[in-house]
Design an enzyme around this catalytic site. Structure first.
Site, short mmCIF file in Angstrom:
data_model
loop_
_atom_site.label_atom_id
_atom_site.label_comp_id
_atom_site.label_asym_id
_atom_site.label_seq_id
_atom_site.Cartn_x
_atom_site.Cartn_y
_atom_site.Cartn_z
N SER A 84 0.84 -1.19 0.00
CA SER A 84 0.00 0.00 0.00
C SER A 84 0.88 1.24 0.00
O SER A 84 1.63 1.46 0.96
CB SER A 84 -0.89 0.02 1.25
OG SER A 84 -1.58 1.24 1.37
N SER A 86 0.06 4.42 0.37
CA SER A 86 -0.30 5.32 1.48
C SER A 86 -0.15 4.65 2.84
O SER A 86 0.13 5.31 3.83
CB SER A 86 -1.73 5.83 1.32
OG SER A 86 -2.66 4.78 1.59
N GLU A 147 3.92 1.90 -7.63
CA GLU A 147 3.42 0.65 -8.22
C GLU A 147 4.48 0.00 -9.10
O GLU A 147 4.73 -1.21 -8.99
CB GLU A 147 2.14 0.93 -9.00
CG GLU A 147 1.01 1.41 -8.10
CD GLU A 147 0.14 2.51 -8.70
OE1 GLU A 147 -0.66 3.07 -7.94
OE2 GLU A 147 0.27 2.82 -9.91
#
Length: 180
Positions: A84, A86, A147
């Site tokens: 993740s 964040s 990503e």
């Protein structure tokens, strides 16, 4: 390759220089010792983890993407890997809490070293990039650099596990789906 492609590759190369190698080795060692590997993430980060889950299966590990219907029950010698950018997704935080209660190891791959998920991690790998919630430092939008960097990180882990276990592309191919 066009000029923008070269800029993207340069960004990826720079990020790689700031990933802590000992954190990476700790994750590889824990994956290798785990009975089952559960992976979770949302959005594009989740897609990168889905690709990683597939390669772990090709390596012969019991690897499962949370939410797939064939995901089994967890046990204490398992690991939950959370990706993740964040690190603040409520859904992922709840999954981490459940996994901790069930005595799983928790690995968190994130860009946000101040996130709520970081506090839950037994193993933490920071990919120092922007997220959709931080000020832009990349020419790419939102969490794209995270990503891309996470996929490269996962592929690096695959190569490390291949070397550790004497796996080759040919041996992994024997575990590749044959009903396509």
């Amino acid at each position: 390759m066009n000029n923008l492609g070269k800029k993207i590759i340069n960004e990826l190369s720079e990020i790689n220089n700031f990933i802590n190698a000992s954190d990476l080795f700790s994750l590889v060692s824990t994956i290798d010792k785990s009975s089952n590997i559960f992976l979770t993430g949302v959005g594009r980060s989740g897609l990168m983890l889905r690709a990683f889950t597939n390669r772990l299966m090709h390596l012969g590990y019991n690897a499962y993407m949370i939410g797939d219907i064939s995901t089994p029950h967890t046990k204490p010698n398992d690991i939950l890997i959370i990706g993740s950018a964040s690190g603040n997704s409520t859904h992922l935080f709840q999954q981490a809490e459940k996994a901790i209660n069930d005595k799983l190891k928790i690995a968190v791959i994130t860009a946000n070293k101040e996130s709520s998920l970081v506090k839950k991690a037994d193993i933490l790998v920071i990919i120092p990039t922007q997220t959709k919630d931080t000020n832009p430092t990349s020419l790419q939008p939102m969490g794209t650099l995270f990503e891309q960097s996470s996929l490269l990180l996962y592929d690096s882990i695959v190569l490390m596990l291949m070397e550790k276990n004497g796996e080759t592309s040919d041996s992994m191919k024997t575990r590749h789906a044959n009903l396509e």
